[in-house]
Motif scaffolding. Structure first.
Motif, PDB file in Angstrom:
ATOM      1  N   UNK A 288       7.358  -8.595  -4.194  1.00 55.49           N
ATOM      2  CA  UNK A 288       7.067  -7.185  -4.472  1.00 55.49           C
ATOM      3  C   UNK A 288       8.270  -6.307  -4.137  1.00 55.49           C
ATOM      4  N   UNK A 289       8.621  -5.390  -5.036  1.00 51.43           N
ATOM      5  CA  UNK A 289       9.712  -4.454  -4.755  1.00 51.43           C
ATOM      6  C   UNK A 289       9.374  -3.547  -3.582  1.00 51.43           C
ATOM      7  N   UNK A 290       8.090  -3.442  -3.253  1.00 53.87           N
ATOM      8  CA  UNK A 290       7.656  -2.616  -2.122  1.00 53.87           C
ATOM      9  C   UNK A 290       7.301  -3.450  -0.893  1.00 53.87           C
ATOM     10  N   UNK A 291       7.722  -4.685  -0.882  1.00 52.00           N
ATOM     11  CA  UNK A 291       7.419  -5.584   0.240  1.00 52.00           C
ATOM     12  C   UNK A 291       7.887  -4.996   1.571  1.00 52.00           C
ATOM     13  N   UNK A 292       9.144  -4.533   1.625  1.00 54.24           N
ATOM     14  CA  UNK A 292       9.681  -3.994   2.874  1.00 54.24           C
ATOM     15  C   UNK A 292       8.932  -2.740   3.310  1.00 54.24           C
ATOM     16  N   UNK A 293       8.512  -1.920   2.354  1.00 56.33           N
ATOM     17  CA  UNK A 293       7.748  -0.714   2.686  1.00 56.33           C
ATOM     18  C   UNK A 293       6.424  -1.064   3.346  1.00 56.33           C
ATOM     19  N   UNK A 294       5.811  -2.153   2.880  1.00 53.49           N
ATOM     20  CA  UNK A 294       4.543  -2.573   3.475  1.00 53.49           C
ATOM     21  C   UNK A 294       4.743  -3.138   4.875  1.00 53.49           C
ATOM     22  N   UNK A 295       5.834  -3.873   5.071  1.00 57.60           N
ATOM     23  CA  UNK A 295       6.128  -4.372   6.413  1.00 57.60           C
ATOM     24  C   UNK A 295       6.353  -3.210   7.379  1.00 57.60           C
ATOM     25  N   UNK A 296       7.064  -2.181   6.905  1.00 54.09           N
ATOM     26  CA  UNK A 296       7.333  -1.016   7.755  1.00 54.09           C
ATOM     27  C   UNK A 296       6.043  -0.283   8.105  1.00 54.09           C
ATOM     28  N   UNK A 297       5.173  -0.076   7.101  1.00 54.01           N
ATOM     29  CA  UNK A 297       3.919   0.611   7.367  1.00 54.01           C
ATOM     30  C   UNK A 297       3.042  -0.226   8.291  1.00 54.01           C
ATOM     31  N   UNK A 298       3.038  -1.531   8.109  1.00 49.95           N
ATOM     32  CA  UNK A 298       2.256  -2.392   8.989  1.00 49.95           C
ATOM     33  C   UNK A 298       2.724  -2.273  10.438  1.00 49.95           C
ATOM     34  N   UNK A 299       4.025  -2.180  10.644  1.00 57.12           N
ATOM     35  CA  UNK A 299       4.547  -2.044  12.005  1.00 57.12           C
ATOM     36  C   UNK A 299       4.133  -0.705  12.617  1.00 57.12           C
ATOM     37  N   UNK A 300       4.177   0.359  11.815  1.00 54.89           N
ATOM     38  CA  UNK A 300       3.750   1.676  12.310  1.00 54.89           C
ATOM     39  C   UNK A 300       2.293   1.607  12.767  1.00 54.89           C
ATOM     40  N   UNK A 301       1.452   0.992  11.938  1.00 55.53           N
ATOM     41  CA  UNK A 301       0.036   0.869  12.288  1.00 55.53           C
ATOM     42  C   UNK A 301      -0.147  -0.013  13.526  1.00 55.53           C
ATOM     43  N   UNK A 302       0.575  -1.114  13.580  1.00 53.91           N
ATOM     44  CA  UNK A 302       0.464  -2.024  14.730  1.00 53.91           C
ATOM     45  C   UNK A 302       0.907  -1.350  16.023  1.00 53.91           C
ATOM     46  N   UNK A 303       1.975  -0.546  15.934  1.00 55.83           N
ATOM     47  CA  UNK A 303       2.471   0.151  17.123  1.00 55.83           C
ATOM     48  C   UNK A 303       1.441   1.134  17.670  1.00 55.83           C
ATOM     49  N   UNK A 304       0.518   1.594  16.809  1.00 57.64           N
ATOM     50  CA  UNK A 304      -0.542   2.502  17.240  1.00 57.64           C
ATOM     51  C   UNK A 304      -1.849   1.750  17.522  1.00 57.64           C
ATOM     52  N   UNK A 305      -1.779   0.429  17.460  1.00 56.80           N
ATOM     53  CA  UNK A 305      -2.970  -0.401  17.669  1.00 56.80           C
ATOM     54  C   UNK A 305      -4.078  -0.065  16.671  1.00 56.80           C
ATOM     55  N   UNK A 306      -3.674   0.260  15.438  1.00 52.44           N
ATOM     56  CA  UNK A 306      -4.625   0.503  14.359  1.00 52.44           C
ATOM     57  C   UNK A 306      -4.823  -0.808  13.602  1.00 52.44           C
ATOM     58  N   UNK A 307      -6.038  -1.295  13.623  1.00 57.69           N
ATOM     59  CA  UNK A 307      -6.343  -2.557  12.952  1.00 57.69           C
ATOM     60  C   UNK A 307      -6.166  -2.388  11.441  1.00 57.69           C
TER      61      UNK A 307
END
Length: 236
Positions: free
Chosen positions: A188-207
């Protein structure tokens, strides 16, 4: 499968807006089109057909509004401050003219939001801005920053519509109650964007679920696989 065409004058946009509604009843799902897409794009490309079983059985009702991307983010003929202002009026239209009217069609007074590609931005941005009104967000191959549309311009309106910027500081407890799916693939051309958003959510402990599919392109075939899969997460 019931299909209804709706056209009305939007006081927020000061123009007519069009929308297709699929289904006779069920949990309200707001489905955004891709970049500069029309209200009938998701039907034309087969995404609605992929959800036929849910629709025909009265489990969901899908609302497909038009976009105004051509007059906001993609309109290079107007200054960037006007682009983001136009998007803000679109956001108000979605909130006041659609979501507030259909949210009580669900048993908990909320809606699910979804979109593919740039439609994922619209879905995620709306969900994070209004977590009290959103139960699920299904972001398929999304990117979550609008800075590349702003030609270096930045103000509070850009900040509060750029999830990568404002999400880390949000503390609304309803945010932790949203069922969040980030659908992507290793091609996916947006693969890195999804990894970044996942990290933001994980850093906030958002499942959330970061669904990484293998060897699939940023295109409709994988989205038509994802969408009915994700809809199964809704408690009808």
């Amino acid at each position: 499968m019931k299909e209804e065409y709706i056209k009305w004058y939007s006081p927020n946009l000061n123009r007519d807006i069009e929308m297709l509604v699929f289904g006779h009843s069920g949990y309200p799902v707001l489905l955004f089109p891709t970049s500069m897409g029309s209200f009938h794009e998701n039907k034309d490309m087969g995404l609605i057909e992929s959800a036929r079983w849910y629709i025909e059985n009265g489990l969901i009702q899908i609302f497909c509004p038009d976009s105004i991307d051509k007059d906001s983010f993609y309109n290079k003929s107007i200054p960037p401050n006007h682009r983001i202002e136009n998007h803000s009026w679109y956001d108000k239209m979605i909130f006041h003219e659609i979501v507030e009217k259909v949210k009580n069609n669900s048993p908990i007074g909320k809606v699910a939001v979804a979109g593919c590609s740039f439609g994922s931005y619209h879905a995620a941005n709306f969900a994070f801005r209004y977590p009290t009104y959103v139960s699920h967000v299904f972001a398929m191959s999304g990117a979550f920053s609008i800075k590349n549309f702003m030609d270096g311009f930045y103000n509070d309106t850009v900040y509060y519509n750029n999830p990568e910027d404002y999400l880390p500081g949000l503390e609304d407890p309803e945010l932790w109650n949203i069922d969040i799916v980030l659908g992507t693939s290793n091609w996916d051309i947006c693969y890195d964007s999804n990894l970044k958003m996942s990290k933001i959510l994980s850093d906030k402990n958002i499942d959330h679920w970061l669904d990484i599919r293998q060897d699939r392109q940023h295109d409709w075939p994988v989205w038509k696989e994802m969408f009915p899969h994700y809809l199964s997460r809704i408690k009808f």
